[in-house]
Write a protein that holds these residues in place. Structure first.
Motif: not given
Lengths: 190, 298
Positions: B46, B196, B199, B230
């Motif tokens: 991120e 990710h 999401q 993850m």
């Protein structure tokens, strides 16, 4: 590393993209072979595959590249990077495109920047990320309606003790904040 | 054998089963994991999409706070492992990265010279430093009859792990062969779990998860073994959503490789936290291995 004999002809945009990525100048040696797009698990969702994006960067088509969805479908699996016959750090270049698109407000139709900001916001407050806080804050602010279908999953995790409602905080928060502040001031990748 | 240990944020909550089982396995195998004091989040993917120098500086703090005697840092999480290793390598290969990161670290009174700490993944430690002979000697419950699908995911094997093949890794396969399991040879073992994207773009993520589950089912795996929090979360917690999205009925247990390694070493289910997964792994392990006396409850 091979010398870039066409350096004078590279677009300004090309320089802008590669200068923000260590080793990014290898992009000058792209053969347009398409191994990257062919290796990409999300290639079919991309408006332009990485190979096409690289040709567009070379041609200086800045607006179209930064508005593309390509980098937002990159999942950082690094298949393209390890398969590239020219050792171009493709995944890292996708990060560079994300940074440029966010900086210019060009990231459209994606919640990825919001997720990234929420995530790093927790890091800057606690020094640790925090799954429950991340998910609840991100969904509430960005896609509240999607939360409903995630409730059963959330309950499943909660009943197994897998969702902590409070984050851990590191002791040296001041030190971490000072490092982040300084890094932002210096800026850039290299 | 003593190593510095960087558990990473996921292992504190959602993937505590990984952390607990790693520590339990370490006791049996006789190596010591000393948690790095006051470590901070590696930022996963991120920070890199926001500011590269902040990303590398945040990661480098963890390398810089290792004591001089902490020369090997073990990370069980794929993203943590890659970030720590990548930052060390970027600092080694690019002098401008090295000087800028150190300028940022200096604001916190820290400094890091690349190469000072060797970042390694937990699988490498168990495969290489413990090795086949020592593992075989400690087996209490051979995994005979259990069909396991080792799942490597992306960021431990690519781009730079240095201990296994980037296309078709084998180390976890070998490890579980030593333990007596039937290792399933399926083609997607190093493909992406969606990361990710669950999401952000659920359709894209669910498709990647479906490919993995379908392949494991097709190859008649009893369960999938993960080495990244993850991957475990996406394959396990999202499995019901993926099933309903594609009108499938997946019932594939997903656990961490250290949990099943613990079972082979004679640890009971509670000790290695089998039962924390959403799709229960206990029943199939019991059914295939028989009612061994050391296994109490799931």
């Amino acid at each position: 590393m091979v010398t870039d004999t066409h350096q004078d002809h590279r677009s300004d945009f090309f320089q802008e993209v590669v200068s923000d990525t260590p080793g990014g100048e290898q992009l000058a040696h792209c053969l347009q072979c398409g191994s990257c797009g062919g290796s990409c698990p999300n290639g079919s969702d991309m408006q332009y595959t990485p190979r096409t994006i690289f040709a567009m960067i070379n041609a200086g088509r800045r607006e179209e590249v930064l508005a593309a969805n390509t980098m937002w479908y990159c999942v950082s699996c690094y298949f393209c990077t390890t398969r590239c016959p020219q050792q171009i750090p493709i995944t890292d270049l996708m990060y560079a495109l994300k940074r440029l698109a966010i900086a210019e407000g060009k990231a459209k139709d994606t919640d990825a920047p919001a997720l990234a900001r929420t995530f790093t916001g927790f890091v800057e407050n606690f020094g640790r990320s925090f799954e429950f806080g991340l998910a609840s804050r991100y969904y509430l602010l960005n896609k509240p309606l999607s939360m409903f279908k995630l409730v059963p999953m959330g309950m499943g995790l909660f009943t197994r003790g897998r969702l902590h409602l409070l984050p851990n905080r590191i002791r040296q928060m001041d030190q971490l904040r000072a490092i982040i502040k300084k890094a932002r001031e210096i800026g850039g990748a290299s | 054998m003593k190593y510095a240990y960087y558990p990473g944020c996921s292992l504190e909550a959602g993937s505590a089963a990984y952390d607990v089982s790693v520590r339990a396995v370490a006791k049996v195998l006789g190596f010591e994991l000393e948690e790095l004091d006051d470590w901070n989040c590696c930022g996963a993917t991120e920070y890199f999409s926001q500011d590269e120098l902040v990303a590398t500086s945040v990661i480098a703090r963890n390398l810089a706070i290792c004591r001089p005697d902490q020369k090997e840092l073990i990370a069980p999480c794929a993203a943590c492992f890659l970030n720590l290793k990548k930052t060390d390598q970027l600092m080694a290969e690019h002098s401008e990265v090295r000087s800028k990161v150190n300028e940022a670290l200096a604001a916190g009174g820290l400094h890091y010279d690349p190469g000072q700490v060797r970042v390694r993944h937990l699988l490498d430690l168990i495969y290489t430093d413990i090795g086949e002979a020592a593992l075989r000697e400690k087996i209490k419950q051979p995994l005979t009859g259990l069909r396991v699908a080792p799942y490597y995911g992306c960021q431990v094997v690519r781009p730079m792990n240095g201990f296994d093949n980037t296309e078709y890794p084998m180390k976890m396969d070998e490890l579980f062969t030593w333990l007596g399991a039937e290792v399933v040879d399926y083609p997607v073992k190093a493909h992406c779990c969606g990361g990710h994207m669950t999401q952000i773009s659920e359709g894209a993520a669910y498709e990647l998860i479906r490919r993995l589950l379908d392949s494991a089912v097709e190859h008649e795996a009893d369960l999938i073994l993960c080495m990244c929090p993850m991957c475990q979360l996406n394959l396990d917690a999202y499995q019901a959503l993926v099933s309903s999205y594609f009108q499938k009925n997946f019932q594939m247990p997903i656990i961490f490789f250290t949990q099943l390694l613990g079972v082979a070493l004679g640890l009971d289910f509670e000790t290695v936290k089998i039962g924390k997964e959403i799709v229960s792994a206990g029943p199939v392990i019991k059914a295939k291995l028989g009612a061994a006396p050391s296994q109490t409850g799931a």
